[in-house]
Design a protein around this motif. Structure first.
Motif, short mmCIF file in Angstrom:
data_model
loop_
_atom_site.label_atom_id
_atom_site.label_comp_id
_atom_site.label_asym_id
_atom_site.label_seq_id
_atom_site.Cartn_x
_atom_site.Cartn_y
_atom_site.Cartn_z
N ASN A 13 74.40 57.41 42.82
CA ASN A 13 73.84 57.08 41.55
C ASN A 13 72.49 56.28 41.46
O ASN A 13 71.67 56.78 40.55
CB ASN A 13 75.20 56.39 40.83
N TYR A 14 72.57 55.35 42.60
CA TYR A 14 71.30 54.62 42.76
C TYR A 14 70.21 55.59 43.18
O TYR A 14 68.85 55.31 42.53
CB TYR A 14 71.59 53.57 43.44
N PHE A 15 70.48 56.32 44.05
CA PHE A 15 69.33 57.22 44.43
C PHE A 15 68.75 58.18 43.57
O PHE A 15 67.71 58.36 43.47
CB PHE A 15 70.19 57.95 45.58
N LYS A 16 69.65 58.61 42.54
CA LYS A 16 69.11 59.67 41.46
C LYS A 16 68.40 58.86 40.52
O LYS A 16 67.26 59.08 40.10
CB LYS A 16 70.30 60.09 40.84
N TYR A 17 68.72 57.29 40.28
CA TYR A 17 68.01 56.46 39.53
C TYR A 17 66.71 56.14 40.15
O TYR A 17 65.67 56.32 39.38
CB TYR A 17 68.80 55.32 39.31
N ASP A 18 66.56 55.90 41.07
CA ASP A 18 65.41 55.75 42.13
C ASP A 18 64.29 56.75 42.06
O ASP A 18 63.31 56.49 41.83
CB ASP A 18 65.75 55.36 43.54
N LEU A 19 64.78 58.15 42.33
CA LEU A 19 64.22 59.09 42.24
C LEU A 19 63.43 59.46 41.03
O LEU A 19 62.45 60.08 41.02
CB LEU A 19 65.08 60.54 42.62
N VAL A 20 64.25 59.45 39.79
CA VAL A 20 63.57 59.39 38.51
C VAL A 20 62.43 58.31 38.21
O VAL A 20 61.51 58.84 37.72
CB VAL A 20 64.82 59.30 37.52
N GLN A 21 62.80 57.18 38.85
CA GLN A 21 61.87 56.14 38.53
C GLN A 21 60.52 56.32 39.38
O GLN A 21 59.48 56.32 38.79
CB GLN A 21 62.37 54.74 38.90
N MET A 22 60.66 56.76 40.49
CA MET A 22 59.49 57.32 41.26
C MET A 22 58.77 58.36 40.81
O MET A 22 57.53 58.31 40.84
CB MET A 22 59.97 57.58 42.83
N TRP A 23 59.46 59.15 40.05
CA TRP A 23 58.81 60.58 39.63
C TRP A 23 58.16 59.94 38.35
O TRP A 23 56.93 60.38 38.10
CB TRP A 23 59.97 61.44 39.18
N ARG A 24 58.64 59.18 37.57
CA ARG A 24 57.91 58.48 36.12
C ARG A 24 56.70 57.77 36.51
O ARG A 24 55.64 58.00 35.93
CB ARG A 24 58.81 57.89 35.66
N ASN A 25 56.72 56.91 37.73
CA ASN A 25 55.84 55.67 37.67
C ASN A 25 54.66 56.50 38.74
O ASN A 25 53.59 55.86 38.45
CB ASN A 25 56.59 54.60 38.22
N HIS A 26 54.94 57.18 39.66
CA HIS A 26 53.86 57.68 40.43
C HIS A 26 53.52 59.15 40.67
O HIS A 26 52.77 59.52 41.67
CB HIS A 26 54.52 57.18 41.90
N MET A 27 54.29 60.01 39.71
CA MET A 27 53.74 61.33 39.74
C MET A 27 52.26 61.59 39.47
O MET A 27 51.64 62.59 40.41
CB MET A 27 54.68 61.95 38.52
N LYS A 28 51.61 60.97 38.83
CA LYS A 28 50.18 61.24 38.42
C LYS A 28 49.31 61.06 39.78
O LYS A 28 48.44 61.86 40.27
CB LYS A 28 49.65 60.56 37.29
N ALA A 29 49.78 59.69 40.28
CA ALA A 29 48.76 59.37 41.52
C ALA A 29 49.20 60.41 42.64
O ALA A 29 48.58 60.76 43.37
CB ALA A 29 49.22 57.97 41.95
N ALA A 30 50.45 60.61 42.75
CA ALA A 30 50.89 61.32 43.99
C ALA A 30 50.24 62.98 43.89
O ALA A 30 49.64 63.59 44.84
CB ALA A 30 52.52 61.70 43.92
N LEU A 31 50.42 63.56 42.58
CA LEU A 31 49.62 64.63 42.35
C LEU A 31 48.08 64.59 42.49
O LEU A 31 47.42 65.55 43.31
CB LEU A 31 49.76 65.23 40.96
N GLU A 103 72.03 49.82 50.15
CA GLU A 103 72.01 50.90 49.54
C GLU A 103 70.42 51.05 48.98
O GLU A 103 69.99 52.29 49.07
CB GLU A 103 73.25 51.15 48.19
N LYS A 104 70.01 50.30 48.60
CA LYS A 104 68.65 50.05 47.98
C LYS A 104 67.53 50.46 49.32
O LYS A 104 66.43 50.94 49.19
CB LYS A 104 68.24 49.05 47.27
N TRP A 105 68.05 49.82 50.34
CA TRP A 105 67.25 50.10 51.51
C TRP A 105 67.22 51.47 51.85
O TRP A 105 66.04 52.03 52.29
CB TRP A 105 67.72 49.18 52.52
N VAL A 106 68.33 52.02 52.14
CA VAL A 106 68.66 53.29 52.52
C VAL A 106 67.84 54.25 51.65
O VAL A 106 66.86 55.36 52.05
CB VAL A 106 69.79 53.70 52.65
N SER A 107 67.89 54.15 50.39
CA SER A 107 67.12 55.08 49.32
C SER A 107 65.85 54.81 49.50
O SER A 107 65.01 55.74 49.12
CB SER A 107 67.72 54.37 47.79
N MET A 108 65.22 53.59 49.79
CA MET A 108 63.84 53.31 50.00
C MET A 108 63.28 54.05 51.36
O MET A 108 62.25 54.63 51.24
CB MET A 108 63.58 51.79 50.14
N LEU A 109 63.97 54.04 52.09
CA LEU A 109 63.51 54.72 53.43
C LEU A 109 63.66 56.41 53.24
O LEU A 109 62.63 56.73 53.87
CB LEU A 109 64.45 54.28 54.69
#
Length: 265
Positions: A13-31, A103-109
């Motif tokens: 559940n946290y990983f899905k949340y982290d993935l969504v936040q990453m997409w929202r906050n850094h999608m433009k820069a990553a692209l 769990e946050k650490w594993v998701s971050m890695l």
């Protein structure tokens, strides 16, 4: 009873949340970083049309250099992906998310070492392949050239190579993990000037290692002869360097976990 350290469903559940936040906050820069090859293509085509009245796309060497620079920019950008943890408001909100530090650490890695680099490679190499497919003045794509190089390398007998393929792959993976984890740790440790501090520490560390290594070699002349003998076998050097980088990457991962568990606002 659910484990307070690591629980599969809670982590998912946290990983899905982290993935969504990453997409929202850094999608433009990553692209933006991933589309550096397209920017180069438009710039070179425009330059040649205006000043030379010819349609000529950037060659392989230029596209390879831009790919390297874009990948370096992606490494530096790791200071931003989780850099908000040093901010009082955003960092405090992150600490309140219902997941353990492990769990946050594993998701971050996973996000740093797998998701982000894989997406970058897919977009960058995919765009380069499409441009080369449409415009033949570009020459061979980076993806096809890499595939041809690996194929040729695989046909060479092991005895003809001064190193083993496995040692080379291990060295590349270890170096990649070390670089990305280093900039990630800089991002969650420093509140301001994260990249500048990271460069300063890297420069000071390399200078210190050079001084200590040079002094050790000067005191032990026999070590110079030993290094000269071992230099004939590049595999030995690759294995040593890969082992050092792997150990350093593990230490960086441990430092990230420690920072997650001790961060306060």
């Amino acid at each position: 009873m659910k484990s307070e350290t690591f629980n599969g469903s809670r982590f998912w559940n946290y990983f899905k949340y982290d993935l969504v936040q990453m997409w929202r906050n850094h999608m433009k820069a990553a692209l933006g970083i991933s589309l550096a090859g397209l920017v180069l293509y438009v710039a070179v085509i425009s330059w040649n049309l205006v000043f030379h009245q010819t349609w000529q796309a950037p060659g392989f060497d230029g596209r390879m250099i831009i790919a390297f620079l874009a990948f370096c920019a992606l490494e530096f950008y790791q200071t931003r992906t989780y850099g908000y943890l040093t901010e009082k408001k955003a960092g405090s909100a992150w600490l309140m998310v219902p997941a353990s530090g492990v769990e946050k650490w594993v998701s971050m890695l996973i996000m740093t070492l797998i998701i982000i680099p894989v997406l970058f490679c897919v977009v960058y190499l995919g765009v380069d392949w499409l441009l080369c497919l449409v415009d033949h003045t570009s020459g061979a794509s980076l993806l096809s050239s890499f595939y041809d190089g690996v194929s040729k390398l695989g046909t060479i007998e092991a005895a003809d190579l001064p190193f083993s393929i496995g040692s080379l792959i291990w060295l590349m993976i270890a170096g990649f993990c070390f670089n990305f984890l280093y900039w990630l740790l800089c991002g969650i440790c420093f509140k301001r000037f994260k990249i500048i501090w990271g460069i300063a520490i890297a420069f000071a560390g390399s200078l210190l290692i050079s001084i200590i290594g040079g002094s050790a070699l000067a005191l032990n002349e026999d070590s110079l002869e030993l290094m000269a003998q071992e230099s004939a076998d590049a595999t030995t050097g690759f294995m040593w360097l890969s082992g050092i980088l792997t150990a350093a990457a593990v230490c960086l991962a441990g430092g990230i976990l420690y920072r997650i568990k001790t961060i306060k606002h």
